[in-house]
Design an enzyme around this catalytic site. Structure first.
Site, short mmCIF file in Angstrom:
data_model
loop_
_atom_site.label_atom_id
_atom_site.label_comp_id
_atom_site.label_asym_id
_atom_site.label_seq_id
_atom_site.Cartn_x
_atom_site.Cartn_y
_atom_site.Cartn_z
N CYS A 139 -0.85 -4.39 11.37
CA CYS A 139 0.18 -4.19 12.25
C CYS A 139 0.95 -3.13 11.54
CB CYS A 139 1.14 -5.58 12.19
SG CYS A 139 1.92 -5.76 10.38
N CYS B 207 2.59 -3.67 8.13
CA CYS B 207 1.78 -3.45 6.85
C CYS B 207 1.27 -2.17 7.00
CB CYS B 207 0.11 -4.22 7.18
SG CYS B 207 0.66 -5.89 6.80
N HIS C 148 1.12 -10.98 5.44
CA HIS C 148 -0.14 -10.41 5.93
C HIS C 148 -1.10 -10.19 4.60
CE1 HIS C 148 1.32 -9.37 10.38
NE2 HIS C 148 1.43 -10.79 10.11
N GLU D 201 -2.82 -7.45 4.23
CA GLU D 201 -2.72 -6.34 3.65
C GLU D 201 -1.66 -6.25 2.64
OE1 GLU D 201 -2.76 -7.26 6.77
OE2 GLU D 201 -3.39 -5.56 8.00
ZN LIG Z 1 0.54 -6.87 9.15
#
Ligand SMILES: [Zn+2]
Length: 161
Positions: free
Chosen positions: A105, A108, A79, A81
């Protein structure tokens, strides 16, 4: 010419703009997410977007959302981040702010907390009802990471590339 110009962008517009622009690098056909990490004194420290790990080619890995888990993107993508945190080569992110186009999420969120980031500014929160995002908010609350939604100004910026 005198006086200052009126069309310059605010810090928030600048950093969310950079986050959104980073997201445009993603090859994910369904969701482009971008992220920008900023120091307490408003210097950009890192950026990221969702994508496959280094060396893992699109030709070999799927972007599917359904079916056999090993044939979906979920088990492979990094992801935005986490990418931004891992891409940072400068040492500590203690006290930094993170601008992201979609609420983080739970995976992250853990990385954000552990890296010392103290504030999250997000744009979209369309998965607010999912266990993942509920878990993120629970962890942020416990860890003292502040989060608030970006206030869209409606400003449109066109850049010729
Ligand atoms: Zn994430």
């Amino acid at each position: 010419m005198s006086g200052k110009r009126k069309d310059y962008i605010s810090w928030d517009e600048y950093f969310m703009g950079v986050a959104m622009l980073s997201g445009r690098r993603s090859k994910d056909p369904s969701t482009q997410v971008g992220c920008c990490i900023v120091s307490p004194d408003n210097k950009i420290l890192s950026m990221g977007y969702n994508g496959l790990p280094r060396g893992c080619s699109d030709d070999e890995f799927p972007w599917e959302r359904e079916g056999d888990p090993l044939q979906t993107k979920y088990v492979y993508t990094v992801h935005s981040e986490l990418n931004a945190i891992l891409n940072y080569g400068g040492g500590s992110l203690e006290g930094a702010k993170l601008y992201v186009s979609l609420f983080p999420c739970n995976e992250c969120a853990k990385a954000i907390i552990q890296s010392g980031i103290k504030e999250v500014i997000y744009d979209c929160d369309k998965y607010a009802d999912t266990d993942s995002v509920l878990a993120s908010k629970h962890m942020f609350d416990s860890a003292g990471v502040r989060y608030h939604q970006y206030h869209r100004t409606g400003r449109k910026i066109e850049i010729e590339l």
